[in-house]
Design a protein around this motif. Structure first.
Motif, short mmCIF file in Angstrom:
data_model
loop_
_atom_site.label_atom_id
_atom_site.label_comp_id
_atom_site.label_asym_id
_atom_site.label_seq_id
_atom_site.Cartn_x
_atom_site.Cartn_y
_atom_site.Cartn_z
N GLY A 113 0.78 -1.23 0.00
CA GLY A 113 0.00 0.00 0.00
C GLY A 113 0.81 1.26 0.00
N GLU A 114 2.11 1.18 0.20
CA GLU A 114 2.94 2.38 0.18
C GLU A 114 3.15 2.86 -1.26
OE1 GLU A 114 6.55 1.74 2.22
OE2 GLU A 114 5.60 1.30 4.15
N GLU A 115 3.45 4.16 -1.41
CA GLU A 115 3.66 4.76 -2.73
C GLU A 115 5.02 5.44 -2.80
OE1 GLU A 115 0.48 7.43 -3.48
OE2 GLU A 115 -0.98 5.86 -3.94
N GLU A 116 5.60 5.38 -3.98
CA GLU A 116 6.83 6.10 -4.28
C GLU A 116 6.55 6.97 -5.51
OE1 GLU A 116 9.96 3.34 -4.81
OE2 GLU A 116 9.88 2.59 -2.74
N PHE A 117 7.13 8.15 -5.53
CA PHE A 117 6.84 9.05 -6.66
C PHE A 117 8.11 9.75 -7.13
CE2 PHE A 117 6.54 11.56 -2.83
CZ PHE A 117 7.08 12.78 -3.18
N CYS A 118 7.97 10.32 -8.32
CA CYS A 118 9.09 11.08 -8.91
C CYS A 118 8.50 12.21 -9.77
CB CYS A 118 9.96 10.17 -9.78
SG CYS A 118 11.39 11.01 -10.50
N ASN A 119 9.02 13.41 -9.60
CA ASN A 119 8.58 14.57 -10.40
C ASN A 119 9.47 14.72 -11.64
OD1 ASN A 119 6.48 15.37 -8.63
ND2 ASN A 119 7.97 16.37 -7.28
N ILE A 120 8.83 14.92 -12.78
CA ILE A 120 9.54 15.01 -14.06
C ILE A 120 9.09 16.28 -14.77
CG2 ILE A 120 10.02 13.88 -16.26
CD1 ILE A 120 9.14 11.24 -14.87
N LYS A 121 10.03 17.08 -15.22
CA LYS A 121 9.72 18.30 -15.97
C LYS A 121 10.21 18.13 -17.41
CE LYS A 121 10.19 23.33 -15.90
NZ LYS A 121 10.72 24.51 -15.17
N VAL A 122 9.30 18.33 -18.36
CA VAL A 122 9.62 18.11 -19.79
C VAL A 122 9.58 19.44 -20.52
CG1 VAL A 122 8.87 17.03 -21.93
CG2 VAL A 122 8.76 15.75 -19.78
N LYS A 123 10.65 19.70 -21.33
CA LYS A 123 10.70 20.85 -22.23
C LYS A 123 10.76 20.31 -23.66
CE LYS A 123 11.61 24.71 -21.25
NZ LYS A 123 10.76 25.94 -21.09
N VAL A 124 10.05 20.98 -24.56
CA VAL A 124 9.98 20.54 -25.95
C VAL A 124 10.66 21.59 -26.83
CG1 VAL A 124 8.48 19.88 -27.86
CG2 VAL A 124 7.85 19.29 -25.51
N TYR A 125 11.61 21.13 -27.67
CA TYR A 125 12.33 22.02 -28.57
C TYR A 125 12.22 21.51 -30.01
CZ TYR A 125 14.51 23.99 -24.37
OH TYR A 125 14.73 24.59 -23.15
N GLU A 126 12.32 22.43 -30.91
CA GLU A 126 12.39 22.07 -32.33
C GLU A 126 13.81 21.65 -32.66
OE1 GLU A 126 10.41 23.94 -36.30
OE2 GLU A 126 11.86 25.21 -35.26
N GLY A 127 13.97 20.46 -33.18
CA GLY A 127 15.30 19.96 -33.48
C GLY A 127 15.91 20.62 -34.70
N ILE A 128 17.24 20.57 -34.78
CA ILE A 128 17.98 21.13 -35.92
C ILE A 128 17.92 20.13 -37.07
CG2 ILE A 128 20.24 21.93 -36.72
CD1 ILE A 128 20.85 22.54 -33.74
N SER A 129 17.62 20.66 -38.27
CA SER A 129 17.53 19.77 -39.44
C SER A 129 18.04 20.49 -40.67
CB SER A 129 16.08 19.31 -39.67
OG SER A 129 15.24 20.40 -39.98
#
Length: 324
Positions: A113-129
């Motif tokens: 019944g215990e919980e473990e968590f993790c915070n994740i921050k996502v940034k989105v960029y336009e890739g070089i092509s």
């Protein structure tokens, strides 16, 4: 790029026995339109359920829940957007868009019944092509200047760097101007564009810069002259030998003496036959029947020849007189 992701995954390794799946919050940069793995879960027998939520304005929204024991997933919203891969224990966001740039919370429930968590921050960029180097040359006043520009089709938050051969240049602009000298006439300049998600490079060599022979449409063939000679010289020799043999044959003599004439060879025309010019003197032969009652001889050759057309009436009169 793979090394970059491996480092991120390494920082996301959980320290079990604590209330958090990861020791620190995770920050990830993703490429617009591509997939991003946001977490890799370790193998533990006491993990029962995984839950992914987004956090915006202190509001949590369920995106994915997965029963680790029964391998059963429940998607909240887009079915194929957020996925847990059982084979490599990874949580992935597919087809990143600008709206996916947010904070996420990953929670794992244990059998007790215990919980473990993790915070994740996502940034989105336009890739070089499609990075290229465009070149403009200026050869006025007996000098040669080359302006190179580092161009790309897509890319944001990009930093530019230049190299001359293997030497880094202290130049971070997308435009580089070079004056051609004996020191750099054969140098290769490389432009590299980088951002937090990928990088690309493109280069240009100055060996052909401000070449005066570029006005000739065949200037680019000059380096290959020895190869072209080796290929075409035997062909020319064979053609000369074949033509010479044809010239030695009588039926091809005309074609060989006048090779520019494309008409089919034929024997020379016979010389015209000159007709003999008749003598201007006319010889007239005639058969004259002498009257039986006339015993006198002919007085002239004209009389012997007979009457002419103009004197026919006189001759007719004489004939009548003779009959009388």
């Amino acid at each position: 790029m793979s090394v970059f992701r491996c480092v991120l995954f390494y920082t996301a390794v959980c320290h079990f026995g604590e209330s958090k799946l990861c020791e620190h919050d995770i920050k990830l940069d993703g490429i617009l339109g591509e997939s991003l793995t946001i977490f890799k879960l370790s193998t533990r027998s006491d993990y029962e359920k995984l839950l992914l939520k987004s956090i915006a304005n202190k509001t949590k929204t369920k995106l994915l829940s997965y029963k680790l024991k029964g391998h059963e997933s429940h998607h909240h919203g887009l079915h194929s957007k957020y996925i847990y891969h059982e084979n490599n224990k990874s949580v992935m966001i597919n087809n990143l868009q600008r709206g996916d740039e947010k904070n996420y919370e990953l929670t794992v429930e244990q059998t007790n019944g215990e919980e473990e968590f993790c915070n994740i921050k996502v940034k989105v960029y336009e890739g070089i092509s499609n990075l290229t180097v465009s070149v403009t040359e200026d050869s006025r006043n007996d000098t040669c200047k080359v302006i190179m520009k580092c161009l790309m089709q897509t890319g944001e938050n990009v930093t530019i760097s230049w190299m001359k051969d293997d030497e880094n240049l202290s130049h971070d602009s997308s435009t580089l101007e070079i004056s051609i000298t004996s020191d750099n006439a054969n140098s290769t300049y490389t432009c590299t564009a980088r951002n937090s998600v990928n990088e690309q490079s493109s280069n240009h060599t100055l060996s052909s810069a401000c070449n005066p022979s570029k006005d000739n449409s065949l200037w680019y063939l000059m380096p290959y002259t020895p190869v072209l000679l080796v290929i075409f010289l035997p062909i020319v020799v064979v053609l000369v030998v074949v033509i010479k043999r044809k010239c030695n044959k009588g039926q091809h003599k005309k074609q060989c003496t006048n090779p520019s004439n494309g008409e089919q060879s034929r024997p020379p025309a016979p010389a015209p036959v000159l007709e003999e010019t008749p003598d201007p003197t006319h010889t007239v032969y005639a058969t004259v029947k002498k009257s039986e009652n006339s015993n006198r001889p002919f007085s002239s050759v004209y009389e012997l020849a007979g009457p002419s057309d103009d004197n026919s009436h006189i001759q007719s009169r004489n004939s009548e007189d003779t009959r009388i």
